[in-house]
Write an enzyme that holds these catalytic residues in place. Structure first.
Site, short mmCIF file in Angstrom:
data_model
loop_
_atom_site.label_atom_id
_atom_site.label_comp_id
_atom_site.label_asym_id
_atom_site.label_seq_id
_atom_site.Cartn_x
_atom_site.Cartn_y
_atom_site.Cartn_z
N HIS A 1 30.23 38.18 17.07
CA HIS A 1 29.04 38.95 17.45
C HIS A 1 27.78 38.40 16.78
CE1 HIS A 1 31.80 41.93 19.18
NE2 HIS A 1 32.49 41.80 18.06
N SER B 1 4.77 19.67 19.86
CA SER B 1 3.95 20.62 20.61
C SER B 1 2.59 20.01 20.89
CB SER B 1 3.79 21.91 19.78
OG SER B 1 2.72 22.70 20.27
N LYS C 1 5.76 21.27 14.94
CA LYS C 1 6.93 21.66 15.72
C LYS C 1 7.94 20.52 15.92
CE LYS C 1 7.82 25.03 17.07
NZ LYS C 1 7.60 25.66 18.37
N GLU D 1 18.10 22.54 24.72
CA GLU D 1 17.67 23.62 25.61
C GLU D 1 17.89 23.25 27.08
OE1 GLU D 1 14.23 25.54 22.70
OE2 GLU D 1 13.66 24.19 24.33
#
Length: 486
Positions: free
Chosen positions: A143, A264, A270, A277
């Site tokens: 979980h 970025s 970043k 992704e």
């Protein structure tokens, strides 16, 4: 009819993918027609000479756009170059229906062999990363909460095992793909004395797909293959999600290689895990391809329907997305840098030794596990900073009315139960995180991987031998004296 309407029926992107396969099918069919005496040897020589001269780039760029599909284009240009009297004989005893079905299977067969190789490379990367980290302690999760301590090796071997099953599924999909529909013609076979076994062998297929109706109308091998891709992408998405989470400041478990992150346009600091992704997102793309093909094939009457043309682009899209995702994931896994200090620190957080403490109570006091579970749960609920024999006795007294120290539990055993390294070492049941068990699994998986690699390579080599034989047959038949075009 306007160009937009004409374009509606075209399948140029898929046809480009099938170009090499189509030439193989044409060559094998012509060789067979000549051997069966259906066309003359000099006619076969003329056709084969043309087929060996076609240049893929030029043909696709300059010829293909003028025709409805690749198969029509090749035959039309053949007739234009050597005349209909000879060129028009290439299509004897076959239809576009069996031709395109055969081409798809050849192209997909090659893609599956390549994908299986890439999956094995990724499996190797995971296994070797695990081998480097058999002593790297980390928290295991349920979980997404700290559950029990494990090792990085144990976690990555889990991913490797999932991919081993993916390899097995791809192997089965390959077997169902590598059967030959050529010779089924439109759907009712042909009255010409063709030799389906001959073309099957020359093209490297395992066997003939016998029933001619089934041969031209079935796309279950596409559904099965994209289903395998979907399962593989599900497993990749889980690994990608870990990489995304673990590389955040909140986790800080790993550092993703620089070549697999982006910056970025506004925030200079970043390091976005865009590659991971996109793998996570492309799992959804592949699922979409599967649902599209299922919907296209649903309730189609036998035999061939043009609906099936729409299945091929989804197959191509799913194939490219899956293969690229495996390739990228391998690079990320190989280049991952672990923050071992943080991993070990987090393994100590969240009372990850609670299960072993309950087990110890069972072993040392002959208490039932459910009772021990209640006692340790009471300790956890109290949220005290340190667990000692005294705090355990207090919890036990509130649950069972007596102290565990009075019935066999000692401070030494409590300390041992709360020690992370001891926890992991004790979990040496088959498949557990104990070092000796993980090392056993690593050795076994390396052997399994080598075996799978040999199995894949044997299939690839068998196809190559048969296609080499096809090329020898083509060269032999091209030596016939050229017939003058009328």
């Amino acid at each position: 009819m306007e160009k937009r309407e004409k374009d509606f029926i075209l399948s140029l992107e898929s046809d480009r993918w099938l170009f090499y396969a189509d030439l193989l099918v044409d060559k094998a069919h012509v060789v067979m027609l000549k051997e069966r005496g259906i066309i003359k040897k000099d006619e076969a020589a003329e056709i084969l000479k043309f087929l060996t001269k076609i240049k893929e780039k030029d043909f696709i760029e300059y010829e293909l756009p003028s025709y409805e599909d690749l198969h029509t284009a090749i035959e039309s240009v053949l007739i234009r170059e050597i005349g209909e009297e000879i060129g028009g004989r290439m299509h004897i005893g076959r239809s576009r229906n069996d031709e395109v079905a055969t081409c798809i299977r050849i192209a997909l067969r090659d893609e599956l062999l390549e994908l299986m190789k890439e999956v094995n490379y990724l499996r190797r990367a995971l296994i070797e990363k695990a081998a480097e980290n058999v002593d790297t302690v980390m928290p295991g999760y349920t979980h997404l909460q700290h559950a029990q301590a494990t090792t990085f090796a144990h976690q990555y071997m889990a991913h490797a095992d999932a991919l081993a099953r993916d390899f097995s599924r791809l192997l089965n999909a390959y077997e169902h793909t590598n059967v030959c529909p050529l010779g089924a013609a439109a759907f009712a076979s042909t009255g010409f004395p063709i030799d389906r076994a001959k073309t099957t062998k020359l093209l490297g297929f395992n066997s003939v797909l016998e029933n001619s109706m089934d041969a031209v109308s079935s796309r279950d091998f596409i559904i099965e293959t994209i289903s395998c891709f979907s399962n593989l992408m599900t497993n990749l998405s889980r690994l990608a999600e870990e990489i995304i989470l673990w590389s955040t400041s909140e986790f800080d478990f790993i550092c993703v290689p620089a070549e697999y992150v982006t910056g970025s346009s506004i925030m200079p600091q970043k390091r976005n895990p865009d590659y991971a992704e996109l793998i996570r997102a492309r799992a959804g793309t592949v699922y979409g391809c599967l649902m599209s093909v299922l919907s296209i094939c649903k309730a189609l009457p036998y035999t061939y329907n043009r609906d099936l043309q729409e299945a091929t682009p989804h197959l191509l899209k799913a194939t490219k997305a899956t293969t690229a995702s495996v390739l990228v994931m391998k690079g990320m896994v190989e280049g991952l840098e672990l923050n071992k200090e943080e991993l070990e620190k987090q393994a100590e957080i969240g009372f990850t030794t609670a299960t072993e403490l309950a087990d110890t109570i069972v072993r040392e006091t002959d208490t039932s596990f459910r009772t021990a579970h209640k006692i340790v749960s009471e300790l956890a609920n109290r949220g005290e900073s340190g667990v000692t024999l005294r705090t355990i006795d207090d919890a036990a007294k509130s649950i069972i009315g007596k102290k565990l120290s009075e019935i066999g539990l000692t401070e030494k055993k409590v300390k041992e139960a709360l020690d992370i390294a001891s926890n992991i070492k004790k979990r040496d049941a088959k498949g557990g995180p104990a070092k000796k068990e993980v090392l056993r699994m690593i050795d076994r998986r390396r052997a399994d991987l080598d075996k799978d690699g040999r199995s894949r390579q044997a299939k690839e080599e068998r196809v190559k031998r048969n296609l080499d034989e096809l090329e020898r047959e083509v060269k032999k038949k091209k030596r016939i004296i050229k017939v003058t075009k009328k």
